[in-house]
Design a protein around this motif. Structure first.
Motif, PDB file in Angstrom:
ATOM      1  N   ALA A   1      -8.382   2.531  -3.073  1.00  7.31           N
ATOM      2  CA  ALA A   1      -8.469   4.051  -2.422  1.00  7.31           C
ATOM      3  C   ALA A   1      -7.228   4.299  -1.712  1.00  7.31           C
ATOM      4  CB  ALA A   1      -9.569   4.293  -1.453  1.00  7.31           C
ATOM      5  N   LYS A   2      -6.497   3.442  -1.100  1.00 10.53           N
ATOM      6  CA  LYS A   2      -5.381   3.434  -0.327  1.00 10.53           C
ATOM      7  C   LYS A   2      -3.948   3.411  -1.309  1.00 10.53           C
ATOM      8  CE  LYS A   2      -7.443   0.382   3.078  1.00 10.53           C
ATOM      9  NZ  LYS A   2      -7.178  -0.712   3.817  1.00 10.53           N
ATOM     10  N   GLY A   3      -3.884   3.187  -2.528  1.00 12.97           N
ATOM     11  CA  GLY A   3      -2.743   3.136  -3.279  1.00 12.97           C
ATOM     12  C   GLY A   3      -2.222   1.553  -3.396  1.00 12.97           C
TER      13      GLY A   3
ATOM     14  N   HIS B   1      -8.375  -2.047  -1.522  1.00 12.81           N
ATOM     15  CA  HIS B   1      -7.180  -1.447  -1.234  1.00 12.81           C
ATOM     16  C   HIS B   1      -7.164  -0.208  -2.283  1.00 12.81           C
ATOM     17  CE1 HIS B   1      -6.049  -3.701   1.953  1.00 12.81           C
ATOM     18  NE2 HIS B   1      -5.945  -4.864   1.405  1.00 12.81           N
TER      19      HIS B   1
ATOM     20  N   VAL C   1      -2.042   7.350  -5.109  1.00 14.99           N
ATOM     21  CA  VAL C   1      -3.286   8.021  -5.304  1.00 14.99           C
ATOM     22  C   VAL C   1      -3.116   9.277  -5.993  1.00 14.99           C
ATOM     23  CG1 VAL C   1      -5.368   8.656  -4.201  1.00 14.99           C
ATOM     24  CG2 VAL C   1      -4.259   6.379  -3.423  1.00 14.99           C
ATOM     25  N   GLU C   2      -2.460  10.034  -5.517  1.00 11.77           N
ATOM     26  CA  GLU C   2      -2.071  11.310  -6.092  1.00 11.77           C
ATOM     27  C   GLU C   2      -1.221  11.518  -7.212  1.00 11.77           C
ATOM     28  OE1 GLU C   2      -0.447  15.704  -4.382  1.00 11.77           O
ATOM     29  OE2 GLU C   2      -0.516  14.023  -2.845  1.00 11.77           O
TER      30      GLU C   2
ATOM     31  N   ILE D   1       0.891  -1.086  -0.122  1.00 10.64           N
ATOM     32  CA  ILE D   1       0.088   0.062   0.086  1.00 10.64           C
ATOM     33  C   ILE D   1       0.957   1.146   0.079  1.00 10.64           C
ATOM     34  CG2 ILE D   1      -1.958   1.224   1.246  1.00 10.64           C
ATOM     35  CD1 ILE D   1      -2.536  -1.517   0.068  1.00 10.64           C
ATOM     36  N   ASP D   2       0.577   2.049  -0.894  1.00 11.54           N
ATOM     37  CA  ASP D   2       1.462   3.247  -1.103  1.00 11.54           C
ATOM     38  C   ASP D   2       0.581   4.536  -1.250  1.00 11.54           C
ATOM     39  OD1 ASP D   2       3.276   5.434  -1.807  1.00 11.54           O
ATOM     40  OD2 ASP D   2       4.386   4.192  -3.096  1.00 11.54           O
ATOM     41  N   ALA D   3       0.258   5.589  -0.352  1.00 13.32           N
ATOM     42  CA  ALA D   3      -0.667   6.520  -0.587  1.00 13.32           C
ATOM     43  C   ALA D   3      -0.250   7.474  -1.722  1.00 13.32           C
ATOM     44  CB  ALA D   3      -0.658   7.204   0.791  1.00 13.32           C
ATOM     45  N   ASP D   4       1.141   7.422  -1.940  1.00 10.86           N
ATOM     46  CA  ASP D   4       1.593   8.620  -2.937  1.00 10.86           C
ATOM     47  C   ASP D   4       1.089   8.095  -4.395  1.00 10.86           C
ATOM     48  OD1 ASP D   4       3.128  10.159  -1.419  1.00 10.86           O
ATOM     49  OD2 ASP D   4       4.961   8.806  -1.438  1.00 10.86           O
TER      50      ASP D   4
END
Length: 451
Positions: free
Chosen positions: A364-366, A362, A219-220, A214-217
């Motif tokens: 939405a979390k990236g 997952h 998503v953006e 999981i990597d939030a970056d």
């Protein structure tokens, strides 16, 4: 070596299709963030003795095919609240068809490097800037006639709509109309969300956390952002390699003997293991660094029940193999080949359903496999011969995109050019993308497969 644009035509589906009143949902394979890119392809054709390519591949032929594959004319939107992609279609939707000419001959094009700037002029680009979360157009086509009478057929399409196999179905449909044979025998089928949507409730029975994180970056910034940050300023280059069937067979027999009685390996398993190791050796990555390879696995017949004929969405799941750089470069190659073979055997209906459910839980979390993943895909049997506009299949098929399966260092297995003057007609081509500093060392490794 310039390409002169003669005209740009807006092609509408004809006859006008019955459009859905609501947006079309995509499958959870289509909306994988790895596929939030366009991919560009190029098919090269020899001269027809009696046909003009601009007349054979007429707007009418493209228009008739678009009527069957009308979502290709729509626009992608990010739906709320989960930001997944969906397609909206209207009666005013169309796609651009570009007609162009050049003084270059086909024989010249076939001899050029795969990262030639001229080759990139033969396939259209699509603007990927997201304005108000709307992406349009999703498809563009280009026909470029060479001075010798041969021509190039370039395509750019958003990957969320289809993969190589699905795109080939659409192009084969244009070819049928161009030959005067009418629509395809098997009609294209949508039903993306119904066939490849999540279970209710979603549940994951495969340990994907060993290979993807999981990597939030993501998503953006998207899946490929970390590659741009971690490349250290190195320049990525593409290179062709001719592979002899005879050399591959000899090498495969050697690995089978080392592995022991009763073991068998495919050409893809042997070559992908060899290329993965050669790439890591050439790049001199840290010995304790975890390295990954990923390849695409067609799941059309793996699912229970199999996907119906005519389905033209993305039909591949990524499959990962993970080692440390030290393990990859020091262990016997047959062991790495066996790992790839065994990973293929693990792909079943539950793997696919779990991957779809993992995306559901997952997304939405990236989701990311990290940077510097080595990607592999096999285009040798995608049905390129079906894209025949009346005087034979393409003499060469090549990708022009660099982003694949979350990697910017792809390796394609491609059919050989049947027109090349070669002593040994059997074999195929490999197109590899890697950093420029590693190229010469990698070339030395690959000499074992050329005669």
């Amino acid at each position: 070596m310039e390409v002169q644009i003669l005209e740009r035509i807006s092609i509408f589906p004809s006859p006008p299709p019955s459009l859905p009143s609501l947006p079309l949902p995509l499958s959870h394979l289509d909306t994988d963030r790895n596929l939030h890119v366009t991919f560009r392809t190029l098919r090269l054709y020899s001269k027809s003795p009696d046909k003009d390519p601009f007349q054979a591949i007429s707007p009418d032929a493209v228009s008739a095919a678009l009527s069957l594959f009308f979502p290709l004319t729509g626009s992608l939107h990010c739906r709320q609240p989960d930001s997944r992609l969906e397609i909206q279609c209207t009666a005013s939707d169309s796609i651009p068809l570009i007609r162009a000419v050049t003084q270059v001959r086909l024989s010249e094009v076939l001899s050029w490097r795969p990262d030639s700037t001229f080759l990139n002029q033969l396939s259209p680009y699509l603007d990927q800037t997201n304005k108000l979360d709307i992406t349009k157009p999703l498809l563009a086509l280009q026909i470029t006639q060479f001075s010798c009478g041969g021509f190039a057929f370039g395509m750019c399409v958003h990957h969320a709509l289809c993969d190589g196999a699905g795109a080939n179905q659409f192009l084969a449909s244009i070819a049928r109309f161009a030959r005067g044979e009418g629509p395809p025998v098997i009609q294209p089928l949508w039903e993306r969300a119904e066939l490849l949507g999540p279970r209710n409730p979603p549940h994951v029975n495969v340990p994907f956390d060993r290979t993807i994180t999981i990597d939030a970056d993501v998503v953006e910034h998207g899946t490929y952002w970390k590659h741009q940050k971690s490349d250290g300023g190195c320049r990525l280059v593409k290179e062709w390699f001719d592979v002899s069937d005879k050399c591959v067979e000899q090498f495969r027999d050697q690995l089978k003997e080392e592995a022991g009685f009763g073991v068998n390996f495919t050409t893809f398993e042997v070559l992908s293991a060899f290329i993965w190791r050669a790439r890591i050796k050439a790049s001199q990555q840290n010995t304790d660094e975890v390295v990954k390879m990923v390849y695409s696995m067609n799941i059309s017949k793996i699912l229970n029940p199999p996907l119906p004929a005519g389905y033209w969405g993305n039909v591949c799941v990524p499959v990962y193999v993970t080692l440390t750089a030290h393990e990859l470069t020091t262990q016997p190659l047959w062991k790495t080949t066996a790992l790839i073979r065994d990973s293929k055997r693990c792909i079943n209906d539950e793997y696919v359903r779990s991957y779809i459910d993992f995306q559901e839980l997952h997304f939405a979390k990236g989701i990311s496999a990290g940077a510097r993943v080595s990607a592999f895909t096999d285009w040798r049997r995608l049905g390129h011969s079906e894209v025949d506009f009346g005087w034979g299949p393409p003499v060469s098929v090549m990708p022009l995109s660099w982003k694949l399966l979350g990697s910017v260092e792809p390796c394609f297995f491609l059919p050989h050019n049947p027109l090349e003057d070669r002593k040994e007609k059997n074999g195929f081509k490999i197109l590899v993308c890697l950093d420029e500093k590693s190229l010469e060392s990698f070339k030395k490794e690959m000499q074992i497969f050329s005669e």
